[in-house]
Design a protein around this motif. Structure first.
Motif, mmCIF file in Angstrom:
data_model
loop_
_atom_site.group_PDB
_atom_site.id
_atom_site.type_symbol
_atom_site.label_atom_id
_atom_site.label_comp_id
_atom_site.label_asym_id
_atom_site.label_seq_id
_atom_site.Cartn_x
_atom_site.Cartn_y
_atom_site.Cartn_z
ATOM 1 N N SER A 117 -3.582 -0.796 9.019
ATOM 2 C CA SER A 117 -3.610 -1.704 7.868
ATOM 3 C C SER A 117 -4.403 -1.092 6.710
ATOM 4 O O SER A 117 -4.007 -1.218 5.540
ATOM 5 C CB SER A 117 -4.227 -3.045 8.282
ATOM 6 N N GLU A 118 -5.508 -0.415 7.014
ATOM 7 C CA GLU A 118 -6.262 0.237 5.947
ATOM 8 C C GLU A 118 -5.473 1.389 5.349
ATOM 9 O O GLU A 118 -5.557 1.671 4.140
ATOM 10 C CB GLU A 118 -7.601 0.743 6.491
ATOM 11 N N LEU A 119 -4.692 2.091 6.185
ATOM 12 C CA LEU A 119 -3.851 3.164 5.661
ATOM 13 C C LEU A 119 -2.826 2.621 4.669
ATOM 14 O O LEU A 119 -2.606 3.216 3.604
ATOM 15 C CB LEU A 119 -3.154 3.875 6.824
ATOM 16 N N ILE A 120 -2.219 1.496 5.004
ATOM 17 C CA ILE A 120 -1.235 0.894 4.086
ATOM 18 C C ILE A 120 -1.919 0.439 2.799
ATOM 19 O O ILE A 120 -1.402 0.619 1.694
ATOM 20 C CB ILE A 120 -0.528 -0.284 4.778
ATOM 21 N N ARG A 121 -3.128 -0.164 2.947
ATOM 22 C CA ARG A 121 -3.844 -0.627 1.749
ATOM 23 C C ARG A 121 -4.221 0.539 0.841
ATOM 24 O O ARG A 121 -4.083 0.450 -0.391
ATOM 25 C CB ARG A 121 -5.103 -1.396 2.174
ATOM 26 N N MET A 122 -4.684 1.648 1.421
ATOM 27 C CA MET A 122 -5.059 2.813 0.610
ATOM 28 C C MET A 122 -3.838 3.451 -0.031
ATOM 29 O O MET A 122 -3.913 3.973 -1.150
ATOM 30 C CB MET A 122 -5.800 3.831 1.469
ATOM 31 N N SER A 123 -2.675 3.382 0.664
ATOM 32 C CA SER A 123 -1.444 3.869 0.058
ATOM 33 C C SER A 123 -1.062 3.010 -1.145
ATOM 34 O O SER A 123 -0.637 3.535 -2.188
ATOM 35 C CB SER A 123 -0.331 3.865 1.102
ATOM 36 N N ASP A 124 -1.250 1.685 -0.989
ATOM 37 C CA ASP A 124 -0.978 0.794 -2.133
ATOM 38 C C ASP A 124 -1.931 1.073 -3.284
ATOM 39 O O ASP A 124 -1.548 0.989 -4.462
ATOM 40 C CB ASP A 124 -1.082 -0.669 -1.687
ATOM 41 N N SER A 159 -12.607 8.406 -7.394
ATOM 42 C CA SER A 159 -12.835 9.432 -6.378
ATOM 43 C C SER A 159 -12.660 8.876 -4.974
ATOM 44 O O SER A 159 -12.154 9.561 -4.087
ATOM 45 C CB SER A 159 -14.236 10.020 -6.544
ATOM 46 N N ARG A 160 -13.060 7.620 -4.780
ATOM 47 C CA ARG A 160 -12.896 7.012 -3.470
ATOM 48 C C ARG A 160 -11.420 6.868 -3.121
ATOM 49 O O ARG A 160 -11.016 7.102 -1.972
ATOM 50 C CB ARG A 160 -13.585 5.653 -3.440
ATOM 51 N N VAL A 161 -10.605 6.495 -4.102
ATOM 52 C CA VAL A 161 -9.182 6.315 -3.840
ATOM 53 C C VAL A 161 -8.515 7.668 -3.568
ATOM 54 O O VAL A 161 -7.688 7.793 -2.658
ATOM 55 C CB VAL A 161 -8.508 5.601 -5.020
ATOM 56 N N LEU A 162 -8.875 8.698 -4.333
ATOM 57 C CA LEU A 162 -8.190 9.985 -4.242
ATOM 58 C C LEU A 162 -8.788 10.935 -3.209
ATOM 59 O O LEU A 162 -8.104 11.871 -2.781
ATOM 60 C CB LEU A 162 -8.187 10.679 -5.609
ATOM 61 N N LEU A 163 -10.065 10.704 -2.806
ATOM 62 C CA LEU A 163 -10.709 11.681 -1.929
ATOM 63 C C LEU A 163 -11.463 11.085 -0.759
ATOM 64 O O LEU A 163 -11.272 11.487 0.398
ATOM 65 C CB LEU A 163 -11.670 12.563 -2.731
ATOM 66 N N ASP A 164 -12.343 10.149 -1.023
ATOM 67 C CA ASP A 164 -13.406 9.831 -0.065
ATOM 68 C C ASP A 164 -13.019 8.820 1.008
ATOM 69 O O ASP A 164 -13.503 8.916 2.138
ATOM 70 C CB ASP A 164 -14.644 9.317 -0.818
ATOM 71 N N ASP A 205 -3.800 12.103 3.431
ATOM 72 C CA ASP A 205 -3.998 13.301 2.614
ATOM 73 C C ASP A 205 -2.685 13.785 2.020
ATOM 74 O O ASP A 205 -2.647 14.271 0.880
ATOM 75 C CB ASP A 205 -4.622 14.409 3.470
ATOM 76 N N GLY A 206 -1.587 13.686 2.800
ATOM 77 C CA GLY A 206 -0.294 14.064 2.251
ATOM 78 C C GLY A 206 0.086 13.201 1.050
ATOM 79 O O GLY A 206 0.618 13.704 0.061
ATOM 80 N N LEU A 207 -0.183 11.890 1.154
ATOM 81 C CA LEU A 207 0.091 10.995 0.019
ATOM 82 C C LEU A 207 -0.817 11.307 -1.162
ATOM 83 O O LEU A 207 -0.387 11.275 -2.330
ATOM 84 C CB LEU A 207 -0.092 9.541 0.459
ATOM 85 N N ARG A 208 -2.089 11.616 -0.883
ATOM 86 C CA ARG A 208 -3.038 11.899 -1.969
ATOM 87 C C ARG A 208 -2.666 13.171 -2.734
ATOM 88 O O ARG A 208 -2.808 13.239 -3.956
ATOM 89 C CB ARG A 208 -4.444 12.028 -1.389
ATOM 90 N N ILE A 209 -2.193 14.183 -2.007
ATOM 91 C CA ILE A 209 -1.817 15.426 -2.680
ATOM 92 C C ILE A 209 -0.702 15.178 -3.685
ATOM 93 O O ILE A 209 -0.732 15.653 -4.822
ATOM 94 C CB ILE A 209 -1.394 16.468 -1.631
#
Length: 396
Positions: free
Chosen positions: A374-381, A362-367, A321-325
């Motif tokens: 590993s999923e956290l790193i992938r979503m950050s990428d 929306s999935r990338v930025l919110l959901d 969430d910090g990265l998304r903000i």
């Protein structure tokens, strides 16, 4: 630090006038509430409501309407008085019994003595120390009475007819001439719930067992028999419950009279001490001094420390969430949106600029929620890739 910077960042201590203006609303509100509370207490105390305990007009469990009605049915003229004037008027002419229940001690000793002299039969219900000293000096308070069933144990006619009563209330001890007093319903060694004092032509009965008059307990044991025989010995009964209006100005002792002599000296000493402490603590008035921090912490160290905390507690969603903000703020600037734009508006603008599906954005930025590192790193990428795509689309 330069003088210009010090002047710009200094803070001045607010003056007394400024602080008073800020607190004026709360001062007025507190004063208004205080006036309302005092007025309510005075009106309730002066009114003498029929719902008061042991009131002959109160049908509640704590009232005494049952006893008053039965006495009236047996020919006793029961008069309820809530002021001194009403009690005096009701006592005029003929034999009468005066019942006084004044737990708040509204009546002064002079008024109490003057009123009691108008009746040959007086019943004091749970009297206070001052009331005993005025009308029954041969009786002293002895604390709370024992619970349970109390036997008469005396030759008093009303007590003999009752036989037993419910325990409780207050107990009293005879300290005067035993030949002039009669103690009934013993609740301890030389302690009784009822003491009758015969002084010349006047008979004063001290009743500590007030439960014999209450509606909820009048039918227990011999409570009713004691109440009816004690209060129905004369054709007229004046049931007097003093109220606040009976405590006229000048009859009650002032605060100065009640205060010990050493209190005034102690109060003056405390005031002087408070003034000295205020002068000591407030002697250095002026603007506050702003000092430099002893240690400068780099932003990267703060970021790394926060990341370690997230990692230690496995709070991957908080980290994401910090990265998304940050990504949403940068994407809004790239799309030309104002800082007040909502997340939905940013998602729609990104989808329009990049030509991607709105649900995917929306999935990338919110959901999306990371289940492991590993999923956290992938979503950050994914966030970095989405920012790069928007920047490329805006430049082209």
């Amino acid at each position: 630090m330069s003088s210009t910077t010090a002047e710009a960042t200094s803070v001045s201590t607010p003056t007394v006038r400024t602080a008073f203006k800020r607190s004026l609303f709360w001062i007025i509100a507190a004063a208004f509430l205080l006036v309302i509370a005092i007025a309510t207490l005075l009106l309730r105390g002066a009114a003498g409501p029929p719902g008061a305990p042991l009131s002959p007009t109160n049908a509640a469990p704590a009232g005494s309407m049952a006893v008053a009605q039965v006495l009236a049915e047996h020919g006793v003229d029961v008069t309820s008085a809530t002021s001194l004037a009403e009690a005096r008027a009701a006592l005029g002419g003929g034999a009468s019994t005066l019942l006084i229940f004044d737990p708040q001690s509204y009546l002064s000793a002079a008024r109490l003595s003057s009123l009691a002299s108008a009746s040959d039969t007086v019943v004091l219900v749970t009297p206070t120390f001052s009331q005993l000293r005025t009308l029954a000096p041969a009786v002293a308070a002895a604390g709370a009475a024992r619970k349970g069933v109390l036997k008469a144990g005396c030759e008093l006619s009303a007590a003999v007819k009752a036989g037993t009563i419910s325990g409780g209330g207050n107990g009293y001890r005879v300290v005067g001439t035993p030949s002039e007093t009669t103690g009934c319903f013993a609740t301890g060694k030389d302690i009784h719930s009822l003491v009758q004092v015969q002084s010349g032509a006047q008979r004063v009965t001290v009743l500590g067992a007030d439960q014999v008059l209450a509606n909820e307990t009048v039918l227990d044991n011999g409570n009713a028999a004691l109440a009816l025989n004690l209060l129905g010995s004369t054709p007229r009964l004046v049931w007097y419950l003093p109220s606040a209006e009976d405590a006229a100005a000048g009859t009650l002792p002032t605060i100065a009279e009640l205060t010990p002599t050493w209190v005034s000296s102690l109060a003056v000493l405390l005031i002087l001490t408070a003034l000295a402490a205020a002068f000591w603590r407030g002697r250095r008035l002026g603007p506050l001094v702003i000092e430099n921090l002893p240690v400068t912490v780099r932003a990267s160290e703060t970021m790394e420390g926060r990341a370690r905390l997230y990692q230690k507690n496995s709070t991957r969603l908080h980290a994401l969430d910090g990265l998304r903000i940050g990504s949403i703020e940068r994407l809004a600037r790239l799309c030309g949106l104002p800082s007040s734009a909502s997340t939905t508006e940013v998602i729609a603008a990104v989808a329009s600029v990049t030509g991607r599906d709105g649900l995917a954005v929306s999935r990338v930025l919110l959901d999306a929620t990371p289940a492991n590192d590993s999923e956290l790193i992938r979503m950050s990428d994914d966030l970095l890739e989405l920012e790069a795509a928007v920047a490329k689309a805006v430049r082209s």
